[in-house]
Design a protein around this motif. Sequence first.
Motif, PDB file in Angstrom:
ATOM      1  N   UNK A  92      12.440   3.169  -1.494  1.00 27.65           N
ATOM      2  CA  UNK A  92      13.463   2.842  -2.492  1.00 27.65           C
ATOM      3  C   UNK A  92      12.865   2.088  -3.673  1.00 27.65           C
ATOM      4  N   UNK A  93      12.007   1.120  -3.398  1.00 27.94           N
ATOM      5  CA  UNK A  93      11.408   0.327  -4.474  1.00 27.94           C
ATOM      6  C   UNK A  93      10.531   1.187  -5.373  1.00 27.94           C
ATOM      7  N   UNK A  94       9.838   2.167  -4.790  1.00 30.26           N
ATOM      8  CA  UNK A  94       8.967   3.023  -5.610  1.00 30.26           C
ATOM      9  C   UNK A  94       9.791   3.857  -6.584  1.00 30.26           C
ATOM     10  N   UNK A  95      10.953   4.336  -6.146  1.00 31.66           N
ATOM     11  CA  UNK A  95      11.812   5.109  -7.052  1.00 31.66           C
ATOM     12  C   UNK A  95      12.367   4.210  -8.159  1.00 31.66           C
ATOM     13  N   UNK A  96      12.777   3.007  -7.797  1.00 34.46           N
ATOM     14  CA  UNK A  96      13.289   2.069  -8.798  1.00 34.46           C
ATOM     15  C   UNK A  96      12.207   1.731  -9.825  1.00 34.46           C
ATOM     16  N   UNK A  97      10.994   1.474  -9.341  1.00 38.61           N
ATOM     17  CA  UNK A  97       9.881   1.164 -10.246  1.00 38.61           C
ATOM     18  C   UNK A  97       9.531   2.360 -11.111  1.00 38.61           C
ATOM     19  N   UNK A  98       9.560   3.554 -10.511  1.00 32.42           N
ATOM     20  CA  UNK A  98       9.263   4.764 -11.267  1.00 32.42           C
ATOM     21  C   UNK A  98      10.311   5.010 -12.351  1.00 32.42           C
ATOM     22  N   UNK A 116      17.357   6.319  -0.717  1.00 22.54           N
ATOM     23  CA  UNK A 116      18.098   5.405   0.160  1.00 22.54           C
ATOM     24  C   UNK A 116      18.565   6.119   1.420  1.00 22.54           C
ATOM     25  N   UNK A 117      18.987   7.370   1.279  1.00 20.50           N
ATOM     26  CA  UNK A 117      19.425   8.153   2.445  1.00 20.50           C
ATOM     27  C   UNK A 117      18.273   8.368   3.421  1.00 20.50           C
ATOM     28  N   UNK A 118      17.095   8.700   2.889  1.00 22.93           N
ATOM     29  CA  UNK A 118      15.931   8.905   3.742  1.00 22.93           C
ATOM     30  C   UNK A 118      15.446   7.599   4.356  1.00 22.93           C
ATOM     31  N   UNK A 131       8.253   0.895   5.363  1.00 24.40           N
ATOM     32  CA  UNK A 131       8.289   2.225   4.741  1.00 24.40           C
ATOM     33  C   UNK A 131       9.618   2.478   4.023  1.00 24.40           C
ATOM     34  N   UNK A 132      10.781   2.180   4.636  1.00 26.46           N
ATOM     35  CA  UNK A 132      12.044   2.366   3.908  1.00 26.46           C
ATOM     36  C   UNK A 132      12.116   1.554   2.611  1.00 26.46           C
ATOM     37  N   UNK A 133      11.667   0.308   2.676  1.00 30.45           N
ATOM     38  CA  UNK A 133      11.669  -0.519   1.461  1.00 30.45           C
ATOM     39  C   UNK A 133      10.785   0.097   0.390  1.00 30.45           C
ATOM     40  N   UNK A 185       0.824  -1.208   0.000  1.00 26.99           N
ATOM     41  CA  UNK A 185       0.000   0.000   0.000  1.00 26.99           C
ATOM     42  C   UNK A 185       0.861   1.262   0.000  1.00 26.99           C
ATOM     43  N   UNK A 186       1.917   1.268   0.824  1.00 26.75           N
ATOM     44  CA  UNK A 186       2.814   2.431   0.870  1.00 26.75           C
ATOM     45  C   UNK A 186       3.572   2.566  -0.449  1.00 26.75           C
ATOM     46  N   UNK A 187       3.979   1.437  -1.004  1.00 28.69           N
ATOM     47  CA  UNK A 187       4.621   1.448  -2.318  1.00 28.69           C
ATOM     48  C   UNK A 187       3.676   2.057  -3.351  1.00 28.69           C
ATOM     49  N   UNK A 188       2.397   1.634  -3.294  1.00 27.93           N
ATOM     50  CA  UNK A 188       1.404   2.169  -4.221  1.00 27.93           C
ATOM     51  C   UNK A 188       1.176   3.657  -4.025  1.00 27.93           C
ATOM     52  N   UNK A 189       1.169   4.096  -2.755  1.00 28.06           N
ATOM     53  CA  UNK A 189       0.975   5.519  -2.473  1.00 28.06           C
ATOM     54  C   UNK A 189       2.130   6.346  -3.010  1.00 28.06           C
TER      55      UNK A 189
END
Length: 524
Positions: free
Chosen positions: A285-291, A101-103, A280-282, A54-58
Amino acid sequence: MDEKTEKAINAPHAIRPIESETIHNNGKHNSDVTTRLEEMGYKQELKRNLGMISILGLSFAIMAVPFGTSTTLNIALTDGGPVTILYGWVFVSLVSLAIAASLAEICSVFPTSGGVYYWAAMLSTPKYSAFSSYLTGWLGTVGNWTVTASITFGGSQLILAAATLYHEDYVPTKWQTCLVYWASLLGSLLVNIFCTKYLDKLNTICLYWTGISVIIVTLLSMADHRNSGKFAFSHFDASNSGWPSAWAWFVGLLQAAYTLTGYGMVAALCEEVKEPAHEVPRAMVLSVAAAAVTGLVYLLPINFVLPDITPLLEVASLQPMPLLYKTVTGSAGAALGLLFLILGIWVFATIGSLTAASRCTWAFSRDGGIPGSNWWKVVNPTFGIPINSLILSTVVCALLGLIYLGSDAAFNAFTGVATICLGCSYAFPVLCSLLRKREMVSQAPFSLGKAGFIINTITVVWISFSIILFCMPTAVPVTDPKSMNYASVVFAGFSTIAAIWYAVNARKHYHGPTFSAEKIGTST
């Protein structure tokens, strides 16, 4: 306030940094997140009903890659064209991965909805903790508001631009654009209030909708006219910008930088996530990679079918994508179908960005960072969400829309301010961590290890440079107020409000995140 209490409040570093072993035991989560939240100074007020997907989707919804890159296409077309579109995206994607990744590393240590302003307080020295928190809190809150405004406004322009597919002489008036904008904000507000229990599903659906939207690539590939590989990968034309070629390319990076900027906003939902220190950290990072991948899949075909850019830059709506679709497909109906997919992404983005903005506003209000905080920090007992903060965020965004009545460059102002403010709010806690030799994140569950210093440095250097970059007008010379970049004006306006509030009230009464104040009071 007695001396012991004052020292405790101004020394947030006494909080025990969460370590990886407290998060996992034999691969299972065994820490009490409620207890952890209390250690950080807050009681559990929101329901923890969100998971990593859900957080990844958001996060993915807020970035809204096909939508974000479409509404800012005119910036990249003005400042370089295909080379800026493609390589600008690749460059900013790599930098954004470093920032995310820093955040994520810091978030895994301090998983609270306070997000960046809480992290700045924890990572600063006691002397500057309260001011660091206040400064970062305002930057983050304004960034959340302006991201929401820019997303909603860009979609409103697209809706009206859709009418030009069938009526080429139609020119949307400013009032029409503002009315659609305000109606969209109201719709997002109502969904956030009355459909809050479905937000988890909406965020998940967004992932699938964006995936389906890749059908645009297939349809664009069927275009009768295609550019050569040399054009798609190496054509550069900054003649419309007036800037020197190298600088024009950097100015054009706003297209990618604006789109890839919302991932840090999801930290504001940490207190609604079941395992925030891990999930949330995962998701960040995953959302940026997917984007990053989604952007390449969407933008590269556009380079191959890109028509003459002069008509695209002359559209009255300042949104060239509908005309591009129509020109490429040769059909107004097909163009409307493609635009419908983009607007579907926009719906998820407007709802998600307002969700994040309201939680950020609510969290900052808990610690007294915003005028009228006692009102904005209230969680409605019926709906279980901070409705007052939702309303405040909506009203602020609605008022920002008035800028458009005075300048056609309002959308660029929103995108610039959003990128600058969020970037600054991301950089400050990372800078604090660097200056203190990364001691507070040395045992982070999401650890960057030995690469952390380099990744953090890239984050701070790029954001520092981008502050100057995105205050620049898209094209020069600036011949009238309409072509001015109002990002610096909006930024200065909010900064003035924050400075006045700090001088009048916060300087004496704002102490930053007041962790465990009740325990301090009972122990003295």
